[in-house]
Design an enzyme around this catalytic site. Sequence first.
Site, mmCIF file in Angstrom:
data_model
loop_
_atom_site.group_PDB
_atom_site.id
_atom_site.type_symbol
_atom_site.label_atom_id
_atom_site.label_comp_id
_atom_site.label_asym_id
_atom_site.label_seq_id
_atom_site.Cartn_x
_atom_site.Cartn_y
_atom_site.Cartn_z
ATOM 1 N N HIS A 94 -18.519 -47.591 -11.269
ATOM 2 C CA HIS A 94 -18.419 -47.801 -12.713
ATOM 3 C C HIS A 94 -19.795 -48.164 -13.277
ATOM 4 O O HIS A 94 -20.227 -47.625 -14.302
ATOM 5 C CB HIS A 94 -17.438 -48.932 -13.030
ATOM 6 C CG HIS A 94 -16.016 -48.505 -13.159
ATOM 7 N ND1 HIS A 94 -15.272 -48.117 -12.066
ATOM 8 C CD2 HIS A 94 -15.191 -48.410 -14.241
ATOM 9 C CE1 HIS A 94 -14.049 -47.811 -12.477
ATOM 10 N NE2 HIS A 94 -13.973 -47.968 -13.789
ATOM 11 N N HIS A 141 -15.235 -56.148 -8.349
ATOM 12 C CA HIS A 141 -16.563 -56.096 -7.742
ATOM 13 C C HIS A 141 -17.227 -57.465 -7.784
ATOM 14 O O HIS A 141 -16.915 -58.288 -8.646
ATOM 15 C CB HIS A 141 -17.464 -55.091 -8.469
ATOM 16 C CG HIS A 141 -17.150 -53.664 -8.176
ATOM 17 N ND1 HIS A 141 -17.463 -53.058 -6.985
ATOM 18 C CD2 HIS A 141 -16.535 -52.718 -8.934
ATOM 19 C CE1 HIS A 141 -17.065 -51.799 -7.022
ATOM 20 N NE2 HIS A 141 -16.494 -51.571 -8.183
#
Length: 325
Positions: A94, A141
Amino acid sequence: QDCAQKYVVKNYFYYYLFRFSAALGEEVFYITFLPFIYWNVDHSVSRRMIIIWSVVMYVGQVAKDLLKWPRPLSPPVVKLERRADAEYGMPSTHAMAATAISFSFLSATTSQYKYPFELGLTGAVLFSTLVCLSRLYTGMHTVLDVLGGALISAVLLVLVCPAWDSIDHVLLTSPLCPLLSIVVPLLLCYNYPKLDPYSPTRADTTTILGATAGATVGFWLNNQYVVAAYSSRSFGPSFPLLLGPMLVVILARFLVGISIILVTRQLMKSVVLGVLRYCYKFPMGDLEARRRLEVEVPYKFITYSAVGFSATVIVPLLHQVLGLI
């Protein structure tokens, strides 16, 4: 050990902001924003963004499956995206995609359009920052994953951007472009790192490379046989493209185009999966069979190649027929 956690949303502003920001790094964004730029802004800008996006995403997905760094444990974090949890964490794709798309858009437009560079830079930084922060908020993350992804993407941009004019010339003029645009991505997909245990990274990578392959063939065909449907436009200080009747035309192009893309995707999914089910003799609901290399790669690649080709060739022709050019 990870486990599903219940959670209570205490700040709805942050919750919806970062859930929306996370969606800016997913298929729903790519399948709308990248074609929108192609139909309404400039072909060259869209080409650069699509090619750089595919390179960055391939490198990031492969790096995940080679490094095999786990995602954050839950608890202590709460994970809001269960599908992505099957993937490894480092680097954050991302973060890579957001950095690549926003800054490639900035670099491609500053030399062609009249708008304040500070405005473009602010937009690029804000876009990429929101997507990066969303990966922390959603628990998918670590800070290191996000920083690593952004840094890798920045390095790739520095390497690719100076050579872009040469790359673009080859994409548009080389007689080998259509063949290589299909063969090279297919080889990369079939030789993707072995998944043990299974994760959706190969499927996602094949989707991206397939869409790029179809779009690249479309770029070449348009340059060889079709008069450019859209010419470059220069933005003035007031951004005239977004004012008055032109806004209606832009919206009409987008609605027509996205409708064709969605129909193409659904039709090709049904046809390709039906052919593969016939060839490999597996029932419709057999998820494990659909994850096999010989099924997953052609299913995703052919489907999204058709989507990319449709977006760059079929939709512009339809725009011409409908008088939306």
